[in-house]
Design an enzyme around this catalytic site. Structure first.
Site, PDB file in Angstrom:
ATOM      1  N   ASP A 105       0.831  -1.219   0.000  1.00  0.00           N
ATOM      2  CA  ASP A 105       0.000   0.000   0.000  1.00  0.00           C
ATOM      3  C   ASP A 105       0.861   1.263   0.000  1.00  0.00           C
ATOM      4  OD1 ASP A 105       0.968  -0.129   2.620  1.00  0.00           O
ATOM      5  OD2 ASP A 105      -1.002  -0.005   3.568  1.00  0.00           O
ATOM      6  N   GLU A 106       2.167   1.095   0.298  1.00  0.00           N
ATOM      7  CA  GLU A 106       3.044   2.273   0.352  1.00  0.00           C
ATOM      8  C   GLU A 106       3.205   2.939  -1.010  1.00  0.00           C
ATOM      9  OE1 GLU A 106       6.569   2.155   2.726  1.00  0.00           O
ATOM     10  OE2 GLU A 106       5.717   0.706   4.111  1.00  0.00           O
ATOM     11  N   TYR A 110      12.219   2.844  -0.913  1.00  0.00           N
ATOM     12  CA  TYR A 110      11.562   1.523  -0.911  1.00  0.00           C
ATOM     13  C   TYR A 110      10.261   1.560  -1.708  1.00  0.00           C
ATOM     14  CZ  TYR A 110       8.357  -2.120   0.699  1.00  0.00           C
ATOM     15  OH  TYR A 110       7.433  -3.132   0.729  1.00  0.00           O
ATOM     16  N   LYS A 159       9.111  -0.296  -5.274  1.00  0.00           N
ATOM     17  CA  LYS A 159       7.961  -1.212  -5.385  1.00  0.00           C
ATOM     18  C   LYS A 159       6.982  -0.690  -6.446  1.00  0.00           C
ATOM     19  CE  LYS A 159       7.143  -4.428  -3.211  1.00  0.00           C
ATOM     20  NZ  LYS A 159       7.518  -5.852  -3.412  1.00  0.00           N
TER      21      LYS A 159
HETATM   22  P1  NAD Z   1      11.333  -9.828   4.213  1.00  0.00           P
HETATM   23  O1  NAD Z   1      12.356  -8.750   4.124  1.00  0.00           O
HETATM   24  O2  NAD Z   1      11.015 -10.438   5.526  1.00  0.00           O
HETATM   25  O3  NAD Z   1      11.747 -11.030   3.241  1.00  0.00           O
HETATM   26  C1  NAD Z   1      12.280 -10.819   1.965  1.00  0.00           C
HETATM   27  C2  NAD Z   1      12.837 -12.138   1.451  1.00  0.00           C
HETATM   28  O4  NAD Z   1      13.316 -11.919   0.111  1.00  0.00           O
HETATM   29  C3  NAD Z   1      14.025 -12.665   2.267  1.00  0.00           C
HETATM   30  O5  NAD Z   1      13.897 -14.055   2.446  1.00  0.00           O
HETATM   31  C4  NAD Z   1      15.231 -12.351   1.385  1.00  0.00           C
HETATM   32  O6  NAD Z   1      16.303 -13.260   1.559  1.00  0.00           O
HETATM   33  C5  NAD Z   1      14.618 -12.488  -0.004  1.00  0.00           C
HETATM   34  N1  NAD Z   1      15.354 -11.732  -1.011  1.00  0.00           N
HETATM   35  C6  NAD Z   1      15.815 -10.457  -0.932  1.00  0.00           C
HETATM   36  N2  NAD Z   1      16.474 -10.137  -2.068  1.00  0.00           N
HETATM   37  C7  NAD Z   1      16.402 -11.233  -2.881  1.00  0.00           C
HETATM   38  C8  NAD Z   1      16.876 -11.512  -4.190  1.00  0.00           C
HETATM   39  N3  NAD Z   1      17.565 -10.621  -4.902  1.00  0.00           N
HETATM   40  N4  NAD Z   1      16.614 -12.731  -4.717  1.00  0.00           N
HETATM   41  C9  NAD Z   1      15.921 -13.666  -4.008  1.00  0.00           C
HETATM   42  N5  NAD Z   1      15.469 -13.443  -2.756  1.00  0.00           N
HETATM   43  C10 NAD Z   1      15.698 -12.247  -2.210  1.00  0.00           C
HETATM   44  O7  NAD Z   1      10.041  -9.210   3.516  1.00  0.00           O
HETATM   45  P2  NAD Z   1       8.492  -9.461   3.853  1.00  0.00           P
HETATM   46  O8  NAD Z   1       8.073  -8.535   4.927  1.00  0.00           O
HETATM   47  O9  NAD Z   1       8.248 -10.916   3.971  1.00  0.00           O
HETATM   48  O10 NAD Z   1       7.847  -8.928   2.495  1.00  0.00           O
HETATM   49  C11 NAD Z   1       7.642  -9.802   1.397  1.00  0.00           C
HETATM   50  C12 NAD Z   1       7.047  -9.021   0.255  1.00  0.00           C
HETATM   51  O11 NAD Z   1       5.817  -8.422   0.654  1.00  0.00           O
HETATM   52  C13 NAD Z   1       7.922  -7.867  -0.230  1.00  0.00           C
HETATM   53  O12 NAD Z   1       7.823  -7.794  -1.628  1.00  0.00           O
HETATM   54  C14 NAD Z   1       7.307  -6.633   0.420  1.00  0.00           C
HETATM   55  O13 NAD Z   1       7.531  -5.485  -0.366  1.00  0.00           O
HETATM   56  C15 NAD Z   1       5.840  -7.018   0.442  1.00  0.00           C
HETATM   57  N6  NAD Z   1       5.015  -6.416   1.520  1.00  0.00           N
HETATM   58  C16 NAD Z   1       5.393  -6.525   2.833  1.00  0.00           C
HETATM   59  C17 NAD Z   1       4.571  -6.016   3.826  1.00  0.00           C
HETATM   60  C18 NAD Z   1       4.920  -6.125   5.288  1.00  0.00           C
HETATM   61  O14 NAD Z   1       4.219  -5.572   6.126  1.00  0.00           O
HETATM   62  N7  NAD Z   1       5.965  -6.833   5.656  1.00  0.00           N
HETATM   63  C19 NAD Z   1       3.378  -5.379   3.477  1.00  0.00           C
HETATM   64  C20 NAD Z   1       3.028  -5.271   2.130  1.00  0.00           C
HETATM   65  C21 NAD Z   1       3.858  -5.818   1.160  1.00  0.00           C
HETATM   66  O1  TDX Z   2      11.619   1.031  15.822  1.00  0.00           O
HETATM   67  C1  TDX Z   2      10.653   1.486  15.196  1.00  0.00           C
HETATM   68  N1  TDX Z   2       9.940   2.512  15.726  1.00  0.00           N
HETATM   69  C2  TDX Z   2       8.859   3.081  15.097  1.00  0.00           C
HETATM   70  O2  TDX Z   2       8.236   4.006  15.628  1.00  0.00           O
HETATM   71  C3  TDX Z   2      10.250   0.967  13.913  1.00  0.00           C
HETATM   72  C4  TDX Z   2      11.024  -0.173  13.283  1.00  0.00           C
HETATM   73  C5  TDX Z   2       9.177   1.536  13.285  1.00  0.00           C
HETATM   74  N2  TDX Z   2       8.508   2.576  13.853  1.00  0.00           N
HETATM   75  C6  TDX Z   2       7.330   3.126  13.150  1.00  0.00           C
HETATM   76  C7  TDX Z   2       7.555   3.550  11.707  1.00  0.00           C
HETATM   77  C8  TDX Z   2       6.218   3.274  11.074  1.00  0.00           C
HETATM   78  O3  TDX Z   2       5.335   4.367  11.268  1.00  0.00           O
HETATM   79  O4  TDX Z   2       6.372   2.072  13.100  1.00  0.00           O
HETATM   80  C9  TDX Z   2       5.668   2.071  11.851  1.00  0.00           C
HETATM   81  C10 TDX Z   2       5.892   0.738  11.159  1.00  0.00           C
HETATM   82  O5  TDX Z   2       7.243   0.705  10.745  1.00  0.00           O
HETATM   83  P1  TDX Z   2       7.859  -0.559   9.954  1.00  0.00           P
HETATM   84  O6  TDX Z   2       7.603  -1.781  10.760  1.00  0.00           O
HETATM   85  O7  TDX Z   2       9.240  -0.226   9.560  1.00  0.00           O
HETATM   86  O8  TDX Z   2       6.879  -0.662   8.703  1.00  0.00           O
HETATM   87  P2  TDX Z   2       6.452   0.395   7.558  1.00  0.00           P
HETATM   88  O9  TDX Z   2       7.497   1.402   7.335  1.00  0.00           O
HETATM   89  O10 TDX Z   2       5.064   0.856   7.860  1.00  0.00           O
HETATM   90  O11 TDX Z   2       6.446  -0.597   6.267  1.00  0.00           O
HETATM   91  C11 TDX Z   2       5.901  -1.929   6.380  1.00  0.00           C
HETATM   92  O12 TDX Z   2       4.639  -2.017   5.802  1.00  0.00           O
HETATM   93  C12 TDX Z   2       4.543  -1.952   4.409  1.00  0.00           C
HETATM   94  C13 TDX Z   2       6.830  -2.959   5.750  1.00  0.00           C
HETATM   95  O13 TDX Z   2       8.126  -2.872   6.329  1.00  0.00           O
HETATM   96  C14 TDX Z   2       6.894  -2.796   4.261  1.00  0.00           C
HETATM   97  O14 TDX Z   2       7.688  -3.815   3.670  1.00  0.00           O
HETATM   98  C15 TDX Z   2       5.506  -2.879   3.718  1.00  0.00           C
HETATM   99  O15 TDX Z   2       5.511  -2.627   2.338  1.00  0.00           O
END
Ligand code: NAD
Ligand code: TDX
Length: 340
Positions: A126-127, A153, A157
């Protein structure tokens, strides 16, 4: 049905592997992950016991490795989770985000096209829509909201999304995109808000809240994200974008206080620190499209999901210790090499 899951050793990818193995035990799965700092091969140990599950250590940016894998495996579906995913790291060093998130996606799209993959699914965020004002709770991101990114980032995306849609139009490729709100649950790397706060609270360390703590995120339990992607890859319409989120908006400070209460630690541990540069104020998803078209609804309320998550971290302290000691990286290096 054979599915390639990229980034399956990370947080959401790991949960997706287990979700799919349970939901579709007859499918074949290949997980491709380069095991960056965010990947953890320990996560997949149980999955690797299943004869229908294989792991390959390779980067999505390595065109030769990608081509070789696609030529060998003949995938029906590709689900691309692989990415650099942490906003703070992208502010420190954007270039790897461009390399992995844009060029890596391009390599997967090219291979999917060349080998006639029936569905390429791009896991987005959603970012890409930027942020919403805090004082307008009536506003939500829809699929029509303009792309308006804030961080390196989210820009990377968004670029990947635009490339994916361009391949759909230009090459008539069967693609879908999902844009999800903040996930939480088991296996989340301790750099993101919820695991950072759980880990620090358990160790009686200060909990660093950026700025005034009033930024809002729309939290989704990771299994609900997995169920949405499962529906989209099977029934979603080609060329479409689907927003995923469950109306679970919380201020960061509320989340932090909930964690402290649950683990029985005092609010005096909260420390307000310098704000993130370009910090997005509020994210909030309107999931009407995926609900109307695919019948998707989230199952886990935040109050339940956060308990499940905290309990998982309490019951898996070795998982966290392994990360902080650096042992997981050594394991990735030695064991991962066997899957090259
Ligand atoms: P994460 O950082 O926990 O995991 C990323 C994984 O990708 C890791 O296992 C890493 O080793 C692998 N990776 C990184 N670079 C690579 C490469 N070049 N080739 C192969 N593997 C590679 O991320 P996540 O939080 O699990 O997010 C997964 C996906 O979902 C991402 O595309 C992220 O943008 C998206 N996303 C995450 C969130 C969230 O809240 N975490 C929300 C919305 C979308
Ligand atoms: O130590 C912290 N203190 C703090 O206040 C951290 C790590 C985060 N924050 C705040 C920043 C954000 O407002 O908390 C909120 C969440 O931060 P993150 O966990 O870094 O997530 P965010 O930046 O919202 O992005 C996440 O959601 C969308 C994921 O990391 C992304 O991969 C995804 O696309």
């Amino acid at each position: 049905m054979k599915i390639l899951i990229t980034g399956g050793a990370g947080f959401i990818g790991t949960n997706f592997c287990y979700y799919m193995l349970k939901k579709h035990p007859d499918y074949e799965y290949v997980c491709m992950d380069s095991l960056t700092y965010a990947g953890n091969l320990h996560n997949l140990e149980k999955a690797l016991e299943n004869p229908n599950f294989k792991f390959v250590k390779a980067s999505i940016s390595d065109r030769e490795a990608v081509d070789k894998l696609f030529a060998k495996e003949n995938f029906d579906i590709v689900v691309n989770f692989a990415a650099e995913s942490h906003v703070d790291r992208s502010i420190e060093n954007p270039s790897i985000f461009l390399e992995t998130n844009i060029m890596g996606t391009a390599a997967l799209l090219d291979a999917s096209r060349k080998y006639g993959v029936k569905r390429y699914h791009q896991v987005s965020t959603d970012e890409v829509y930027g942020d919403l004002p805090i004082d307008r709770p009536d506003l939500f991101f829809t699929e029509e909201t303009p792309i308006h990114t804030s961080s390196p980032y989210s820009s990377s995306k968004a670029s990947a999304d635009l490339l994916t849609l361009a391949y759909a139009r230009t090459y008539k490729m069967p693609v879908t995109i999902s844009r999800c709100s903040n996930n939480y649950g088991p296996y989340q790397f301790p750099e993101k808000l919820i695991p950072v706060m759980i880990q620090k609270a358990l160790n009686d360390e200060n909990l660093p809240v950026y700025g005034n703590g009033l930024n809002v995120r729309d939290w989704l339990y990771v299994d609900d994200h997995c169920s949405a992607i499962d529906l989209i890859i099977h029934n979603g319409r080609e060329g479409e974008v689907y927003n995923i989120g469950g109306h679970n908006e919380k201020q960061n400070i509320e989340v932090v206080k909930t964690i402290l209460e649950r683990v029985g630690k005092p609010e005096s541990l909260i420390t307000y620190v310098k704000d993130r540069a370009g910090h997005d104020l509020r994210y909030a998803i309107d999931p009407a499209k995926i609900h109307a078209e695919l019948g998707w609804l989230p199952e886990t309320k935040f109050a339940d999901g956060i308990k499940l998550t905290i309990d998982w971290y309490l019951n898996n302290r070795a998982w966290m210790d392994d990360i902080f000691s650096g042992d997981y990286a050594k394991f990735n290096e030695t064991e991962g090499g066997k899957y090259a």
